[in-house]
Design an enzyme around this catalytic site. Structure first.
Site: not given
Length: 905
Positions: A14, A16, A126, A352
Site C-alpha cells: 500500500h 502512500d 485504506d 487520503h
C-alpha cells in the site's frame, strides 16, 4: 460437500505517496521496490504477480526516475504479472468533489489503457469511509467488485480488529448497494490489508503463523476462498514468497495455496458465494462502531488545504471547462492537455494522507505549491477562453452613447442567477510607449475620478457603486507583438446582474461621467444592527450573533453565528475534547460592530471579537504524546494561561440574495483547540441532510447505540440542511467539510479551524504547522427556506454559492455573437448539474447530472449547436443514441446520468 479451502495470497504494497515522510523520500523507496519487482519478474524466480495498489500515478512517479523502464512495465502489465488501476490515485472519498472522483477513475482507466490492461476492482484499501454512490460509479465504469478496509466492521487503533455486538455484515463478503439500486460484490479486509504479510519460511514459525491466519480469515469468510494480503504500508516485496507458499502447502495439504491476484480471486469468490449475502446500502462510515476510529476529523485537519482544494475543483469543473466548451463551439482549441495537467496535478493532493491533512509538515507545504500551480493554470485558461468568446461578441451598438466600456458577465454555474458583480475596471490607461513611464502615475492621479453609469443593451440604467482604487501597473501580451506595459486608473464597481442565464453571458456598458453621483439608499439602520432585503431580515446582537427572519415564511432563527471553542488533545486524525470540559462560546462576549459597506445592492457589517482562550494544552499532553497514549485514553487538559485570538466577521447581504453570506478572518494565536460556528435551528426532526458525492444523503441526528465517542461529526461537501417539513435552513460553505448536529436546540455546528500538534498514528511525529498559527479564513452562507432543501430548490443556491461569475472588460468591436446568449440549456426537477466538458478521447460534449431526490424525474437538455445526442456514462462511453438534438430522458431516484453530443462540423 464443502469445497476445498483456497488461500489466495496477493503480493502488494500500500503506497502512500507522502505521509510520515515527504513525497521524494517515499519515492526513493518506491523506486527500490519497483526495481526489485522488475528484477524478480525478469529472472523468472517463480514470482507470479504483484498488485500495484490500484493507482496508476505510481507508474508516473517511478518513470520520472527510470524513464527507460516504460516498455518493460508495459510488458509486465500485459502479461498480467503487474496489476494496475483502476484509479489514478487512492484519493480520499469524502474530501474530494463528485467530479474529482469521476476524473480519478477516468484518468486511471486511460493510463491503464496505455499500458494494455487494468485491474477491474474498486480498490479502497485504506479510504477513511466511502460515499454511498460508489457502487453506482463502479458499475458505470464496468466494475462489479470492490475491496475496502474501513466502514463496515470496526477497525481500531493501529489497524487492530475488535468485534462489536452488532455488525452491518457478519462476513467479509457482502452486497454493497447505492441508493439508486446499483450494486457490487464488496470484500472487507476484516483482518486488514496486511493479514498475509511476511509469511515465514521456517517450518515451526510457518505452522504457528498459518494456524492463526487461517482461523482469523475463516472467522469472517462466507466462502472457501480466503484472501491474504501479502504486504502493508510501503512494504518491501517478499522475494521468497514462492518458498513460503511451498512450506505452507507441505504443512496444510488440505488447503490450496495460490500466489494470486484480484482478478482470479474475485472470479473464484463469486462462483462460491452463498445465495443470500447481507446487503449494505449507502455510505460506509463505521456507523455501527464505538466511533473512535472513523477518522472523520481529518475533515477539519489543516482546513486551509480543503479550502484551496475546493477553489481549485470549482474553477476547473464549474468555470474553466464550461468556458472551454463554449469557446470550442466558436472554432477555438479545447485545452484538453492543459486541463488534464491541471486535474492530475490537483489529484496529486487527493490521496487520503494528503488532502486529509494527516501527514508531516513537509508534505503539506508541497501541497500548497501544487494547489497554486492548479489555480494559476485554471486562471489562465479562464482568462484565455473568456477573451476568445468576448472577441466574437458584437459590442458595437448604435443606440448607446459612445465612449462606453463594455463588460461581459459570464454565468457558468448551470443555474439562472441574480448575482452582485464586483469588478475592478481600468477606466483610463496610458502605455509606456505613449509617455515616459515615470510621468504616467502623476498624470493619471491628476485626472478627476469620474462617477459611473451602468446600462444594458437597451440603455436601461442600473445602480452601480464605484470606489477609486488609485493607479495600477499592468501589461498586455499581444499575439503578434512585444509586451505592452502601462499604468491605469482603476475603479472597483459593484452592481446587480439580474437573470443571468445558465451557461451564458450578458453584456453591460460602463460610462464614466462627471455628473453628480446618484444617491445611495441605505439598507442598514442607523445603529448598524439591522439589514434586510426582499427575502430576509437580520438583527445583529451585541455579542455578534444574529437573528434571521425568513420574510417568505415568517420563520425566525435566533442567535445564529455564536462561536464555540474547545480544547483538542487529539491529533490530525481525531478530535478529542479534554474530559469534562465545557466549551467556551462568544455568547457573553461584547463585540465591536460597524458598517463596512452600505448601498442598494450590497450591505456589509463587520463584527470583531477579541477573545481570550487557553493558550494551549497543559504540560501533561506532551508526556502523553511521547508515551503514545491513544487519544481515547488521554487525561490532559488545557493550560491555565490565556491568549487572545481575534475573529473579524463580515456579514454580507446582497440584493436578491436568498440569505446572508459570512466571512470570518481568524487571527489564531492559540494551540490545541477547535473553533466552530453554531446555528441553533430549534427544528423538530431526528434527521438532517448533507451534500455528499453525487448524493444528498440523509443522516440521523444521533448515533447508533454502539457509539461511544462523545463527538458525532460528519463529512459534507457544499452544504448541510435541516427541516421540520414546514421550515428549513441550509448552511452552505466553501471548503468547510466537518459538521455536527448538537442535541441542544438542534444546532448545526460547523468547524472553521482545528489546531493540532501531531500526526498521531504509529509513532511520534510532531506537526507544529498543523497548529495553524496565523491568519485563516472561513466562509459560509445561511439559506432559510420553506420545506426541504430539495422542494424549495435551495440546493441550487447552496451549490451556486461557491461558483464565481466572471466579468470581462473589453472594447467596442463588431462580432458574430449577440450581447446576450446561452450556449447550453437544460431543465429538470430535483437535478443538480455536475459538469459540462469535452470527452477525453473525442470531441463530444459530455454533461452530467444527479438526481438528489427519491423520486423519478426527467432531464431535458440541448446544445445551441447542430448535434447528435446520446446517453453516456461516467467513463464517457456511448450507450444509447438519441433521435433528436434535444435530449429528454428519465432519471431514476438518486441516479447519476451523463449525456453526450457529437458536435457537427
Amino acid at each position: 460437500m464443502e469445497s476445498k479451502t483456497t488461500a489466495h495470497i496477493i503480493s502488494h504494497s500500500h503506497w502512500d505517496r507522502e505521509w510520515y515522510m515527504s513525497f521524494e523520500k517515499h519515492r526513493y523507496y518506491l523506486v527500490k521496490l519497483m526495481d526489485t519487482l522488475i528484477d524478480l519478474f525478469e529472472k523468472g524466480e517463480n514470482f507470479q504477480s504483484f498488485h500495484l495498489d490500484g493507482q496508476t500515478i505510481i507508474l508516473e512517479d517511478y518513470l520520472q526516475i527510470r524513464p527507460t523502464k516504460k516498455e518493460v512495465i508495459k510488458k509486465l502489465v500485459q502479461e498480467k504479472k503487474l496489476h494496475i488501476g483502476p484509479w489514478y490515485v487512492l484519493q480520499d472519498a469524502f474530501l474530494t468533489s463528485s467530479e474529482a472522483n469521476v476524473r480519478n477513475m477516468l484518468y486511471g482507466l486511460l493510463d491503464a489503457k496505455e499500458y494494455g490492461a487494468v485491474s477491474k476492482l474498486g480498490y479502497f484499501p485504506d479510504t477513511f469511509g466511502i460515499y454511498g454512490q460508489a457502487p453506482q460509479l463502479l458499475q458505470q465504469a464496468g466494475i462489479n467488485t470492490a475491496a475496502f478496509g474501513r466502514g463496515v466492521k470496526p477497525t481500531g487503533f493501529n489497524n487492530m480488529v475488535s468485534d462489536a455486538k452488532t455488525f452491518e455484515s457478519p462476513y467479509s463478503e457482502l452486497k454493497w448497494q447505492s441508493p439508486d439500486g446499483s450494486a457490487v460484490v464488496g470484500v472487507l479486509f476484516a483482518n486488514w490489508y496486511s493479514n498475509g504479510n511476511e509469511i515465514p519460511v521456517d517450518i515451526n514459525s510457518a505452522k504457528q503463523y498459518w494456524d492463526r491466519k487461517l482461523s482469523d480469515a475463516k472467522k469472517y469468510s462466507s466462502a472457501p476462498h480466503l484472501l491474504f494480503m501479502n504486504g502493508c504500508d510501503h512494504q518491501p516485496v517478499q522475494v521468497n514468497i514462492a518458498e513460503a507458499i511451498k512450506v505452507a502447502e507441505e504443512l496444510f495439504p488440505d488447503v490450496t495455496f495460490v500466489h494470486s491476484n484480484f482478478d482470479d480471486y474475485m472470479d473464484a469468490l463469486q462462483q462460491s458465494l452463498p445465495e443470500q449475502l447481507q446487503t449494505i446500502t449507502g455510505e460506509l462510515r463505521n456507523q455501527r462502531t464505538d466511533g473512535w476510529s472513523t477518522l472523520v476529523n481529518t475533515a477539519s485537519a489543516r482546513i486551509y488545504l480543503k479550502q484551496m482544494n475546493q477553489e481549485c475543483q470549482t474553477l476547473l469543473e464549474k468555470v474553466a471547462e464550461p468556458l472551454s466548451v463554449f469557446s470550442y463551439f466558436l472554432g477555438n482549441e479545447y485545452p484538453r492537455d492543459y486541463l488534464r495537467y491541471a486535474w492530475k496535478t490537483l489529484m496529486e493532493n487527493h490521496p487520503h494522507d494528503s488532502i486529509c491533512g494527516c501527514s508531516v509538515d513537509e508534505v503539506h507545504r508541497e501541497m500548497v505549491t501544487r494547489f497554486e500551480k492548479v489555480l494559476q493554470t485554471a486562471a489562465t485558461i479562464i482568462e484565455e477562453k473568456t477573451n476568445e468568446i468576448v472577441s466574437h461578441i458584437s459590442t458595437q451598438q448604435s443606440n448607446i452613447e459612445e465612449n462606453l466600456i463594455p463588460l461581459v458577465v459570464f454565468n457558468t454555474s448551470g443555474n439562472t442567477r441574480d448575482v452582485v458583480v464586483e469588478k475592478e475596471i481600468e477606466i483610463e490607461k496610458v502605455y509606456f510607449e505613449d509617455m515616459p513611464f515615470s510621468e504616467i502615475p502623476d498624470y493619471l492621479r491628476s485626472k478627476e475620478v469620474p462617477s459611473i453609469k451602468l446600462v444594458d443593451k437597451c440603455g436601461t440604467e442600473y445602480f452601480c457603486n464605484s470606489k477609486d482604487l488609485g493607479i495600477r501597473f499592468g501589461y498586455e501580451l499581444p499575439d503578434d507583438r512585444f509586451r505592452r506595459p502601462y499604468y491605469a486608473k482603476v475603479l472597483k464597481i459593484t452592481f446587480l446582474a439580474e437573470d443571468l442565464q445558465a451557461y451564458g453571458y450578458k453584456t453591460f456598458y460602463i460610462q464614466p461621467t462627471m455628473e453628480t453621483k446618484q444617491s445611495e439608499q441605505s439598507t442598514i439602520d442607523r445603529n448598524a444592527r439591522e439589514i434586510e432585503n426582499e427575502f430576509v431580515h437580520l438583527t445583529i446582537h451585541d455579542n455578534g450573533s444574529y437573528t434571521l427572519t425568513d420574510k417568505q415564511t415568517g420563520k425566525v432563527f435566533e442567535h445564529l453565528g455564536i462561536y464555540e471553542n474547545s480544547g483538542d488533545i487529539g491529533n490530525e486524525y481525531m478530535f478529542r475534547k479534554p474530559n469534562g470540559e465545557v466549551p467556551l462560546t462568544t455568547k457573553d462576549l461584547q463585540a465591536q460592530i460597524r458598517v463596512v459597506e452600505d448601498h442598494p445592492v450590497r450591505s456589509i457589517i463587520e463584527i470583531v471579537h477579541d477573545w481570550e482562550i487557553p493558550k494551549e494544552a497543559d504540560e501533561q499532553f506532551q508526556r502523553e504524546k511521547e508515551r503514545l497514549v491513544w487519544h481515547k485514553d488521554r487525561q490532559s487538559g488545557r493550560s491555565n494561561k490565556n491568549i487572545t485570538i481575534r475573529l473579524t466577521t463580515h456579514i454580507q447581504l446582497d440584493q436578491k440574495a436568498k440569505g446572508p453570506s459570512v466571512k470570518v478572518t481568524i487571527d489564531n494565536q492559540a494551540k490545541d483547540h477547535r473553533l466552530r460556528v453554531l446555528f441553533p435551528t430549534e427544528l423538530s426532526t431526528n434527521e438532517h441532510y448533507a451534500d455528499s458525492i453525487f448524493e444528498l444523503v440523509k443522516r440521523p441526528n444521533t448515533p447508533e447505540q454502539e457509539w461511544e465517542n462523545p463527538s458525532f461529526d460528519h463529512h459534507q461537501q457544499a452544504f448541510v440542511s435541516m427541516t421540520d417539513g414546514k421550515h428549513g435552513i441550509t448552511i452552505a460553505n466553501k471548503g468547510l467539510h466537518e459538521y455536527e448536529i448538537l442535541h441542544e436546540q438542534q444546532t448545526i455546528a460547523v468547524t472553521i479551524l482545528r489546531a493540532t500538534s501531531e500526526l498521531g498514528d504509529w509513532g511520534l511525529f510532531p506537526t507544529p504547522e498543523a497548529q495553524c498559527i496565523g491568519t485563516h479564513h472561513a466562509e459560509w452562507m445561511i439559506i432559510p427556506h420553506k420545506g426541504t432543501v430539495v422542494e424549495s430548490e435551495a440546493f441550487k443556491v447552496a451549490y451556486d454559492f461557491s461558483v464565481p461569475v466572471i466579468a470581462v472588460q473589453t472594447d467596442v468591436h463588431d462580432g458574430t455573437l449577440p450581447e446576450e446568449k446561452t450556449f447550453f440549456t437544460w431543465e429538470g426537477e430535483s437535478l443538480a448539474i455536475s459538469s459540462i466538458k469535452l470527452a477525453e478521447e473525442r470531441d463530444d460534449v459530455i454533461a452530467r447530472w444527479f438526481n438528489i431526490s427519491d423520486k423519478e424525474t426527467m432531464v431535458t437538455a440541448q446544445l445551441m449547436q447542430g448535434t447528435t445526442g446520446y446517453i453516456s456514462t461516467i467513463i464517457e462511453s456511448m450507450e444509447k443514441q438519441c433521435e433528436n438534438v434535444q435530449i429528454q430522458e428519465k432519471v431514476k431516484p438518486f441516479e447519476i446520468i451523463s449525456l453526450g453530443w457529437q458536435v457537427k462540423e
